[in-house]
Design a protein around this motif. Sequence first.
Motif, mmCIF file in Angstrom:
data_model
loop_
_atom_site.group_PDB
_atom_site.id
_atom_site.type_symbol
_atom_site.label_atom_id
_atom_site.label_comp_id
_atom_site.label_asym_id
_atom_site.label_seq_id
_atom_site.Cartn_x
_atom_site.Cartn_y
_atom_site.Cartn_z
ATOM 1 N N VAL A 126 6.139 -13.121 9.149
ATOM 2 C CA VAL A 126 5.357 -11.912 9.435
ATOM 3 C C VAL A 126 4.618 -12.013 10.770
ATOM 4 N N ALA A 185 8.153 1.557 2.749
ATOM 5 C CA ALA A 185 7.752 0.635 3.818
ATOM 6 C C ALA A 185 8.900 0.391 4.785
ATOM 7 N N GLY A 189 8.268 1.081 8.701
ATOM 8 C CA GLY A 189 8.260 -0.080 9.580
ATOM 9 C C GLY A 189 9.648 -0.640 9.800
ATOM 10 N N ASN A 193 8.942 -5.249 6.489
ATOM 11 C CA ASN A 193 8.001 -4.556 5.609
ATOM 12 C C ASN A 193 8.586 -4.359 4.218
ATOM 13 N N SER A 196 8.266 -7.792 2.608
ATOM 14 C CA SER A 196 6.848 -8.097 2.396
ATOM 15 C C SER A 196 6.282 -7.294 1.237
ATOM 16 N N THR A 197 6.671 -6.029 1.136
ATOM 17 C CA THR A 197 6.175 -5.192 0.045
ATOM 18 C C THR A 197 6.728 -5.652 -1.296
ATOM 19 N N THR A 300 -0.918 -9.921 7.857
ATOM 20 C CA THR A 300 -0.598 -8.835 8.794
ATOM 21 C C THR A 300 -1.851 -8.324 9.497
ATOM 22 N N TYR A 419 5.594 -1.813 12.029
ATOM 23 C CA TYR A 419 5.505 -3.143 11.412
ATOM 24 C C TYR A 419 4.075 -3.439 10.944
ATOM 25 N N ALA A 422 2.930 -0.475 7.899
ATOM 26 C CA ALA A 422 3.759 -0.022 6.774
ATOM 27 C C ALA A 422 3.463 -0.776 5.479
ATOM 28 N N THR A 423 3.275 -2.086 5.549
ATOM 29 C CA THR A 423 3.045 -2.856 4.322
ATOM 30 C C THR A 423 1.753 -2.435 3.642
#
Length: 437
Positions: A126, A185, A189, A193, A196-197, A300, A419, A422-423
Amino acid sequence: MSAAVAQGRSTSLRTPRLCAFVKQRCGKKTTAPRPMINRKHTKRRQRQKCGTNMSLIAPTNHWGCWAALSLAAAAGMWSETKPLGRQFTGQIVTILIALALSNVGIIPFDAPVYGFVNKYLLPLAVPLLLFQGNLTRVFKETGRLLTMFSLGSVGTVLGTLVALYLIPLHSLGSDGWKIAAALAARHIGGAINYVSTTAALDTSGGAVASGLAADNILCAFYFAFLFYLARNLRPDSEGKGQSQGRLVEQASASFNEDYEDPFNFLQCATAIAASSVFCACGTCLAAFFGIPGYSIPLITLLVTFFATAFPRWLEPLSPSGEGVAGIIINIFLASVGASGSIVGMLQNAPFLFLFCFVQVGVHLMLCFLLGRLFGFDRRDILLASNANVGGPTTAVAMAVSKGWRRSFVPAMLVGTFGYAVATFLCVALGFNVLRFM
């Protein structure tokens, strides 16, 4: 009636004595008949559940698992050098290779190595992608394109709500709303994302693989459609008559004009060290506030703050960091594919493809409606939508191929802004809205 009751009682009293007499005489224990079992399906369920020692490479064979994941990731990245691989994208090729290896019994469905990748390698990627996330530069140099990108993000959120209402994704069970949030996400992004989500929401590997596969197929058609809509738009005056290779060189130079070498070992080592520090700090903050599942959003937040406050320190690390992050993401996708089921993927992918189609369709419709309402031209609308759905890489690729030289840097910066936000946005959307739908 009383006689019948008395007879029933006497029968019930004699029954235990009769059973004891039979057991004593026969010397055998009476047992209930065994139910019929489909042994083939039972073994497969057991193997999928515990990852099992039935695979050729055992879950405890750590180096064997690492070798399989690395080979799948390398094969996916190599496929992008070939025309057919570029059509499918390296990410989906990586997932499919790992999916095949696990389903034919070469590698396990679950292994400690997969948990290590998800817990440690994924957060490390990230910060590596956000070293250029200088929000001051984003707001200063993107102009009106950032506003159009924000309107496109609103379109993605509304598209997600409409798609989940029309296609509830019940086949994914409790993962349905999580995948919906992850796809939102992804379409604000980028792929980082999405993963990550899914990690923040603790989504199962099979659902993650199915969602990414459906999305990659849709994106291939969507980008082709965007280029079709841009077929009559003219290049900038300084981009006319120049070759594609020359435009790519100009795009790279315009964004990295302050850095002599786009990749070197010192910057690579420094990028990994800085990313590790951000991960350590973000994880400690998450534990301190009692929200360990939010470590990636906090990482992030930290890297975006420092990239904005100290751009001269972090921006030079961006070229090397992105290269390392690309390798990490492919290894993570290989672990996702290894934990999935081909049958489950084939069952869920059509519904997810339809979900993505509705989601992106509403996004594009609102982009044109809101864009025309606020006076944006078609070029800005298409570039912003490309940055939303595909991220900075595909947005810059579109600007380069069309000769829109003045849009090279703005397209990259708005994608990087996606980026950064979005998360946060989609994890909150999932917890507060989507899980109640």
